[in-house]
Structures are given as C-alpha cells and as structure tokens.
Design a protein around this motif. Structure first.
Motif, PDB file in Angstrom:
ATOM      1  N   LYS A 197      -6.624   0.886   0.127  1.00 10.43           N
ATOM      2  CA  LYS A 197      -6.908   0.895   1.556  1.00 10.43           C
ATOM      3  C   LYS A 197      -6.633  -0.489   2.146  1.00 10.43           C
ATOM      4  CE  LYS A 197     -10.734   4.174   0.956  1.00 10.43           C
ATOM      5  NZ  LYS A 197     -12.191   4.386   1.164  1.00 10.43           N
ATOM      6  N   ARG A 198      -6.379  -0.509   3.422  1.00  4.56           N
ATOM      7  CA  ARG A 198      -6.114  -1.777   4.088  1.00  4.56           C
ATOM      8  C   ARG A 198      -7.281  -2.741   3.919  1.00  4.56           C
ATOM      9  NH1 ARG A 198      -4.441  -2.418  10.502  1.00  4.56           N
ATOM     10  NH2 ARG A 198      -4.343  -4.688  10.515  1.00  4.56           N
ATOM     11  N   SER A 199      -8.493  -2.238   3.921  1.00  4.21           N
ATOM     12  CA  SER A 199      -9.680  -3.082   3.816  1.00  4.21           C
ATOM     13  C   SER A 199      -9.797  -3.785   2.471  1.00  4.21           C
ATOM     14  CB  SER A 199     -10.946  -2.256   4.071  1.00  4.21           C
ATOM     15  OG  SER A 199     -11.052  -1.201   3.126  1.00  4.21           O
ATOM     16  N   GLY A 200      -9.041  -3.339   1.489  1.00  4.21           N
ATOM     17  CA  GLY A 200      -9.120  -3.934   0.163  1.00  4.21           C
ATOM     18  C   GLY A 200      -8.235  -5.152  -0.025  1.00  4.21           C
ATOM     19  N   TYR A 201      -7.563  -5.593   1.038  1.00 11.90           N
ATOM     20  CA  TYR A 201      -6.594  -6.677   0.907  1.00 11.90           C
ATOM     21  C   TYR A 201      -6.969  -7.871   1.782  1.00 11.90           C
ATOM     22  CZ  TYR A 201      -4.036  -3.508  -1.916  1.00 11.90           C
ATOM     23  OH  TYR A 201      -3.685  -2.673  -2.949  1.00 11.90           O
TER      24      TYR A 201
END
Length: 125
Positions: A108-112
C-alpha cells in the motif's frame, strides 16, 4: 535518508514493452520493501507492483497481473519493472518507492517512506 532514481520511461505503442529501473542510495540498509506506483492525470496514485525483500514476496495490482513483472537485487537495493503488453490505460507517471518500517502495508502507498521523482510512461493506441 534514501534517494531513489528511476529510469526507463518513454513512449511506446500499445502491445509494446518497457523496462523501468530504480536504484536506491544513501541509508539503504533498513529498506524492507520497494515498489512501483503510478499516477495518471486526474487520478490517485495506485500500486503497480511491490517486492518485500525478506520473504521475496511480490504483489501486483489487479490491472497489471500477467503483464508486468517486478524483480530486483536486494544487496544493491535495485528494483526493475518489466512491462509487457502495454495498454493506453497504462499511461501514467511511474514512481519508485522504498519502505523502511516493516509492517503489513508493504503493498500500500502508506507503507512507503521515500519516493523517486517519477518517470513518464506513455502508451499510444
């Protein structure tokens, strides 16, 4: 800090192929996952593919399964995206990303935490 540099974008006809590359530099020792995202004009950024180094796990967005392949070298913190059978709807700016906080959000985008500057991919019909 981590710096990401992408390369390989360009213009291609529908049905063609492109290969994107991304190299990480700086404090790369704690990168646990790297991924490719894309953002088309007027749309939200979406995940294309991701790889989690520790388990060798790979994730693909539904729209690219069977056409795109993510690969890379954990030691060099380099990731590639081989894109085959390209479609006009694949047209977007493609971003490389790196995550340093291991967790369940690696696809997910939030993991980066770090992002490259982006490279344009344009597929003509």
């Amino acid at each position: 800090q981590v710096q990401l540099v992408e390369s390989g974008g360009g213009l291609v006809q529908a049905g063609g192929s492109l290969r994107l590359s991304c190299a990480a530099s700086g404090c790369t020792f704690n990168i646990y996952a790297m991924g490719w995202f894309r953002q088309a004009l007027g749309k939200e950024r979406e995940v294309v593919a991701a790889i989690r180094w520790s388990l060798g796990s790979r994730y693909y967005g539904d729209s690219v399964k069977g056409r795109f392949t993510i690969s890379g070298d954990n030691a060099k913190k380099t990731v590639y995206l081989q894109m085959n059978s390209l479609k006009p709807e694949d047209t977007a700016v493609y971003y490389c990303a790196a995550g340093i906080t291991s967790g369940s959000s690696w696809f997910k985008r939030s993991g980066y935490d770090y992002w490259g500057q982006g490279t344009q991919v344009t597929v003509s019909s």
